[in-house]
Write an enzyme that holds these catalytic residues in place. Structure first.
Site, PDB file in Angstrom:
ATOM      1  N   ASP A   6      -6.960   4.561  -4.436  1.00  0.00           N
ATOM      2  CA  ASP A   6      -7.717   4.554  -2.914  1.00  0.00           C
ATOM      3  C   ASP A   6      -8.065   5.758  -2.795  1.00  0.00           C
ATOM      4  O   ASP A   6      -8.518   6.557  -3.715  1.00  0.00           O
ATOM      5  CB  ASP A   6      -6.403   4.043  -1.994  1.00  0.00           C
ATOM      6  CG  ASP A   6      -7.232   3.462  -0.651  1.00  0.00           C
ATOM      7  OD1 ASP A   6      -7.685   2.475  -0.410  1.00  0.00           O
ATOM      8  OD2 ASP A   6      -7.288   4.451   0.317  1.00  0.00           O
ATOM      9  N   LYS A  56       1.033  -1.185   0.066  1.00  0.00           N
ATOM     10  CA  LYS A  56       0.048  -0.018  -0.058  1.00  0.00           C
ATOM     11  C   LYS A  56       0.795   1.089   0.156  1.00  0.00           C
ATOM     12  O   LYS A  56       2.185   1.120   0.463  1.00  0.00           O
ATOM     13  CB  LYS A  56      -1.028   0.064   1.209  1.00  0.00           C
ATOM     14  CG  LYS A  56      -2.116   0.858   1.428  1.00  0.00           C
ATOM     15  CD  LYS A  56      -3.319   0.316   0.410  1.00  0.00           C
ATOM     16  CE  LYS A  56      -4.408   1.010   0.156  1.00  0.00           C
ATOM     17  NZ  LYS A  56      -5.658   0.425  -0.348  1.00  0.00           N
TER      18      LYS A  56
END
Ligand code: NDP
Length: 446
Positions: free
Chosen positions: A167, A127
């Site tokens: 995201d 991430k």
């Protein structure tokens, strides 16, 4: 209560990385579930699987300088945490939001390992993101920021190494600017390096819709397992971004009605059902605020601040951000007759909220399973890029439906095996953990 061996690993993890409360919360949730797997497989402990899993393979923190439209120089911080490549290239989104720090990126990356394992596809976990705030910035400013961010990130990613996606704060516009800069720097049209791309330049049908649609496919399975369905159900969805918009659209197409959604300024209630086209026009095209929805719709009202969980509903889908639904919110939902809660966002329910829902016997779908449709469709995008193919919308959506059904089945079967029937949290954590842990055993101590 954690087993002693698990508690001591968790204590070490917490001590090694203080000041990362969200990462500790995510790790504790997994540790609380995997006791049964560890008891049956002591070799996991002997091989140090847990301490290795909790330490990212690589953590990158870098400077992102950029210039605004007035010529002023700004400096943001960029992150990429490459957590685990036991099952495939690191895979996970980029978040641009002022709250982003190392602890947030680590919590998201840690969750991603198990989520990705649960899809059954060949993807590791990672991430990244930045504390850059895109709100109020012009397209040109966002482009310069993305180009600067990618100038450093490009050294670390690749179709077989690390494949970022979107995201919070990173959608099609940002992926486009980053892909353009990557292509320019490397002199390669390496489509598989990013997912969430536009359809004309290597994207997949259904990737944009996938997290929201997948969430509702998972919800449908949960309701079916409980002997009911979505038809005529009153639903509340928090957030109004990518995940929320497409969750609302799919709920409507399956016969439910979403009566409320939100952003960080407050929420709107629309008893006629949220008009998704209007919502997307306001949030995606005008990049406006949620009150503009109520300004444009006579059937809607805007509530400044407050909590969306006060709106009575039978199904609640938190789709905004972490820890947005606490114990008080959960108790209100229970009092108002909620029958199912499924997480579109990552870790939106606090541990106390999850406990309250479990105690009340409410069906609860954790994000790791319920929102895995986004990353699963990203993996389908990678598959199409590798084969230089482009599937139809219908084919990609059918694959997504199959994947969500199989994740649901895997969660329930695993929960049953561990003598906790219907516990999706336990099922998701144990099933995801076992797949990664088994691969790590095979790969040796690396
Ligand atoms: P977007 O940026 O498209 O939308 C985020 C939404 O959440 C906006 O409505 C935003 O409101 C709201 N929000 C963000 N932060 C806060 C906050 N602190 N308080 C209240 N509301 C807030 O992001 P996504 O829809 O892509 O992501 C939403 C969630 O889903 C995140 O948890 C993400 O990690 C998760 N997720 C996303 C996937 C994807 O494919 N995009 C895949 C799997 C999970 P505002 O505009 O006011 O900030």
């Amino acid at each position: 209560m954690l087993d002693r061996s698990l508690q001591s690993v968790l204590d070490d993890v917490t001590a090694r990385s203080p000041h990362e409360p969200e990462f500790h919360q995510a790790a504790r949730e997994v540790f609380e579930s995997i006791g049964p797997a560890i008891r049956r497989h002591p070799e996991y402990l002997e091989a140090g699987i847990l301490p290795r899993l909790c330490e990212p393979e690589r953590q990158l923190i870098f400077r992102v300088p950029w210039t605004d439209d007035q010529g002023r120089v700004h400096v943001n911080r960029g992150f990429r945490v490459e957590f685990s490549s036991a099952l495939g290239p690191y895979k996970g989104g980029l978040r641009f939001h002022p709250s982003v720090d190392l602890g947030i990126v680590k919590f998201l990356g840690f969750e991603q390992i198990f989520k990705n394992a649960l899809t059954g596809l060949q993807i590791g976990g990672g991430k990244g993101g930045s504390d850059f705030d895109p709100k109020g910035r012009s397209d040109a400013e966002v482009m310069r920021f993305c180009q600067s961010f990618m100038t450093e990130l490009s050294r670390h990613i690749g179709a077989d190494t690390d494949v970022p996606a979107g995201d919070i704060g990173v959608g099609g516009r940002e992926i486009g600017y980053m892909f353009g800069q990557y292509k320019r720097l490397t002199n390669r049209f390496e489509a598989g390096v990013l997912t969430g791309k536009g359809l004309a330049w290597g994207g997949s049908h259904v990737r944009t819709e996938a997290t929201g649609y997948g969430l509702v496919f998972f919800l449908r399975e949960m309701l079916e397992a409980a002997g009911t369905d979505l038809d005529g159900r009153r639903v509340v969805v928090s957030g109004s971004g990518n995940v929320a918009a497409y969750a609302i659209e799919k709920v409507h197409s399956l016969g439910g009605t979403v009566v409320a959604c939100s952003d960080s300024s407050g929420y709107v209630v629309d008893e006629d059902g949220i008009d998704v086209a209007l919502l997307r026009e306001i949030k995606e095209v005008r990049r406006g605020r949620i009150h503009e929805y109520a300004d444009a719709r006579p059937s809607a009202r805007f509530i400044d601040g407050g909590t969306i969980w006060d709106v009575p509903c039978q199904v609640a889908l938190p789709c905004a951000t972490q820890n947005e639904l606490d114990a008080a919110g959960a108790r209100t939902l229970i009092r108002n007759g909620v029958i199912a809660v499924a997480e579109g966002a990552n870790m939106p329910c606090t541990p106390e909220a999850v406990d309250a829902l479990h105690e009340a016997g409410i069906a609860f779908g954790p994000g790791k399973a319920a929102n895995a449709g986004g990353v699963a469709t990203s993996a389908l995008e990678m598959q199409q890029n590798a084969a230089r193919e482009s599937w139809s919308f219908a084919h990609a959506e059918t694959r997504l439906e199959e994947i969500m059904r199989s994740i649901h089945r895997r969660c329930l079967e695993t929960a049953e095996e561990c003598d906790s029937p219907g516990d999706y949290v336990l099922g998701a954590n144990v099933a995801g953990f076992r797949r990664v842990a088994d691969a790590m055993l095979d790969l040796g101590v690396v």
